[in-house]
Design a protein around this motif. Structure first.
Motif, PDB file in Angstrom:
ATOM      1  N   GLU A   1      38.792  33.378  30.925  1.00 28.10           N
ATOM      2  CA  GLU A   1      39.330  34.993  30.076  1.00 28.10           C
ATOM      3  C   GLU A   1      38.074  35.675  29.787  1.00 28.10           C
ATOM      4  O   GLU A   1      38.287  37.415  30.369  1.00 28.10           O
ATOM      5  CB  GLU A   1      40.336  34.845  28.970  1.00 28.10           C
ATOM      6  N   ARG A   2      37.162  35.230  29.316  1.00 30.80           N
ATOM      7  CA  ARG A   2      35.816  35.074  28.717  1.00 30.80           C
ATOM      8  C   ARG A   2      35.234  36.228  30.115  1.00 30.80           C
ATOM      9  O   ARG A   2      34.200  36.547  29.855  1.00 30.80           O
ATOM     10  CB  ARG A   2      35.311  34.961  27.568  1.00 30.80           C
ATOM     11  N   GLY A   3      35.283  34.979  30.771  1.00 28.56           N
ATOM     12  CA  GLY A   3      34.471  34.846  31.685  1.00 28.56           C
ATOM     13  C   GLY A   3      34.298  35.514  33.160  1.00 28.56           C
ATOM     14  O   GLY A   3      32.817  34.766  33.891  1.00 28.56           O
ATOM     15  N   PHE A   4      35.543  35.929  33.586  1.00 25.06           N
ATOM     16  CA  PHE A   4      35.712  35.528  35.300  1.00 25.06           C
ATOM     17  C   PHE A   4      35.236  36.651  35.600  1.00 25.06           C
ATOM     18  O   PHE A   4      34.825  37.059  36.775  1.00 25.06           O
ATOM     19  CB  PHE A   4      37.195  36.309  35.333  1.00 25.06           C
TER      20      PHE A   4
ATOM     21  N   LYS B   1      40.125  26.274  40.325  1.00 19.10           N
ATOM     22  CA  LYS B   1      39.782  27.670  41.244  1.00 19.10           C
ATOM     23  C   LYS B   1      40.305  28.710  41.219  1.00 19.10           C
ATOM     24  O   LYS B   1      40.243  29.507  41.878  1.00 19.10           O
ATOM     25  CB  LYS B   1      39.082  27.534  42.489  1.00 19.10           C
ATOM     26  N   GLY B   2      41.879  28.350  41.721  1.00 19.33           N
ATOM     27  CA  GLY B   2      43.447  28.801  41.855  1.00 19.33           C
ATOM     28  C   GLY B   2      43.008  29.940  40.905  1.00 19.33           C
ATOM     29  O   GLY B   2      43.244  30.847  41.223  1.00 19.33           O
ATOM     30  N   PHE B   3      43.444  29.599  39.735  1.00 22.59           N
ATOM     31  CA  PHE B   3      43.311  29.493  37.994  1.00 22.59           C
ATOM     32  C   PHE B   3      42.562  30.602  38.514  1.00 22.59           C
ATOM     33  O   PHE B   3      43.064  32.482  37.485  1.00 22.59           O
ATOM     34  CB  PHE B   3      43.003  28.413  37.595  1.00 22.59           C
ATOM     35  N   ILE B   4      41.036  30.444  38.467  1.00 27.68           N
ATOM     36  CA  ILE B   4      40.311  31.570  38.605  1.00 27.68           C
ATOM     37  C   ILE B   4      40.064  33.117  39.545  1.00 27.68           C
ATOM     38  O   ILE B   4      40.192  34.271  38.599  1.00 27.68           O
ATOM     39  CB  ILE B   4      38.889  31.108  38.642  1.00 27.68           C
ATOM     40  N   ASP B   5      40.864  32.189  40.660  1.00 30.30           N
ATOM     41  CA  ASP B   5      40.560  33.440  41.824  1.00 30.30           C
ATOM     42  C   ASP B   5      41.657  34.016  41.407  1.00 30.30           C
ATOM     43  O   ASP B   5      41.892  35.610  41.396  1.00 30.30           O
ATOM     44  CB  ASP B   5      40.916  33.001  42.936  1.00 30.30           C
ATOM     45  N   LYS B   6      43.092  33.803  40.170  1.00 33.65           N
ATOM     46  CA  LYS B   6      44.381  34.795  40.538  1.00 33.65           C
ATOM     47  C   LYS B   6      43.936  35.994  39.267  1.00 33.65           C
ATOM     48  O   LYS B   6      44.095  36.778  39.440  1.00 33.65           O
ATOM     49  CB  LYS B   6      45.533  34.029  39.543  1.00 33.65           C
ATOM     50  N   ARG B   7      42.839  35.206  38.030  1.00 31.88           N
ATOM     51  CA  ARG B   7      42.511  35.690  36.920  1.00 31.88           C
ATOM     52  C   ARG B   7      42.284  37.432  37.610  1.00 31.88           C
ATOM     53  O   ARG B   7      41.876  38.235  37.498  1.00 31.88           O
ATOM     54  CB  ARG B   7      42.115  35.550  36.025  1.00 31.88           C
TER      55      ARG B   7
ATOM     56  N   VAL C   1      33.882  42.531  38.478  1.00 28.13           N
ATOM     57  CA  VAL C   1      34.702  41.613  39.128  1.00 28.13           C
ATOM     58  C   VAL C   1      34.454  40.537  39.278  1.00 28.13           C
ATOM     59  O   VAL C   1      34.112  38.866  39.750  1.00 28.13           O
ATOM     60  CB  VAL C   1      36.296  41.352  39.532  1.00 28.13           C
ATOM     61  N   GLY C   2      32.171  40.759  39.678  1.00 26.54           N
ATOM     62  CA  GLY C   2      31.810  39.689  40.023  1.00 26.54           C
ATOM     63  C   GLY C   2      31.450  39.570  41.041  1.00 26.54           C
ATOM     64  O   GLY C   2      30.924  38.475  41.866  1.00 26.54           O
TER      65      GLY C   2
END
Length: 304
Positions: A211-214, A247-253, A276-277
């Protein structure tokens, strides 16, 4: 739709050109101008006469709907949630949502302006826990307690005769806090139930770090190194809590944030990607298409 007496009026932000509106808290319609409202939901009412609620929009205040009928289908952050009698839907400031054109909204609605409650209460009640599910299903005992707390809050809100404004506002804050503490407990319990087990420490730390770094960090190894876990430990913790890979969790965010920016800002698509990076717009478009089966431009056009 929602009742004008408890949610309506107020101005809007955003232009007709971009098709997405942000609705501010309608201070002018609250009792004595305090930073909250509570009252019944009724059909045929709208937030503002200039724009229908069945279009994607967002609000800059808290909205909690207590349903006494159903089913009602309501979209929050591009996910459809079907509610039934006794369910609660908690929408937080900045979340994109849309009312259903075909559903009839019945029950009670609570709205609250950010800043109405002190910081300690905000932290204790998890007002900005965007990781928790918006749809809550209280059990019979929980529902009875919540309805009693909501009823007391409504009585205090409508009692404009027995106390001066300063004391009336103070009583409202305390009564609202009692209700929100019950809601926060229910939301936390629902989040644990959705995970299938008590919150795992490794997953909780990973979730908070994402949440802080996505917006700048998309790699599992970087999170594992920063948190002091092996990659295998993170895989086990995230899969146990969510059923998906880290990885799926990060991508979803990342996708959720990109959708929010595409929906309610006029940022060029390249700048949305950068936010978003993805400094390279082509890489962002490829990533977005891979996860949504549509392009950023098509997604934005469909909303408008």
């Amino acid at each position: 739709m929602a009742d004008r007496t408890s949610q309506g009026g107020g101005g809007t932000r955003g232009s007709a050109q971009d098709g997405i509106r942000t609705y501010p808290f309608p201070v002018d319609l609250s009792v004595r101008g305090v930073g909250m409202q509570v009252g019944p939901m009724e059909p045929g009412r709208v937030w503002h006469e200039d724009a229908p609620l069945d279009r994607v929009h967002r609000i800059d205040f808290h909205l909690v709907m207590f349903f006494s009928g159903g089913p009602v289908t309501h979209m929050v952050d591009f996910a459809e949630h079907e509610t039934a009698d006794g369910d609660i839907l908690w929408i937080r400031p900045g979340q994109v949502h849309r009312f259903s054109r075909t559903s009839e909204y019945r029950g009670m609605v609570l709205t609250m302006q950010p800043g109405f409650l002190p910081r300690a209460t905000v932290e204790a009640t998890g007002l900005y826990r965007y990781d928790q599910p918006p749809l809550l299903h209280p059990g019979p005992a929980q529902l009875d307690a919540l309805r009693a707390a909501l009823g007391q809050l409504r009585r205090e809100y409508e009692d404009m005769d027995t106390l001066p404004l300063s004391l009336h506002t103070s009583v409202l804050r305390h009564t609202l806090t009692a209700l929100l503490l019950r809601l926060a407990h229910l939301a936390a319990s629902s989040a644990r139930a959705a995970a299938g087990e008590q919150a795992d420490t490794a997953f909780t730390r990973f979730r908070d770090a994402v949440e802080r770094g996505f917006a700048t960090n998309h790699t599992v190894s970087a999170y594992a190194d920063a948190l002091g876990y092996s990659r295998r430990t993170l895989v086990r913790a995230v899969r146990a809590a969510t059923g998906e890979t880290p990885k799926g969790f990060i991508d979803k965010r990342v996708i959720l944030e990109a959708k929010r920016l595409l929906a309610h800002t006029d940022l060029p698509i390249g700048r949305v990607g950068a936010a978003v990076g993805f400094p390279d717009g082509a890489n962002f478009s490829k990533f977005f298409h891979q996860h949504t089966d549509t392009t950023p431009a098509a997604f934005r056009a469909e909303l408008r």
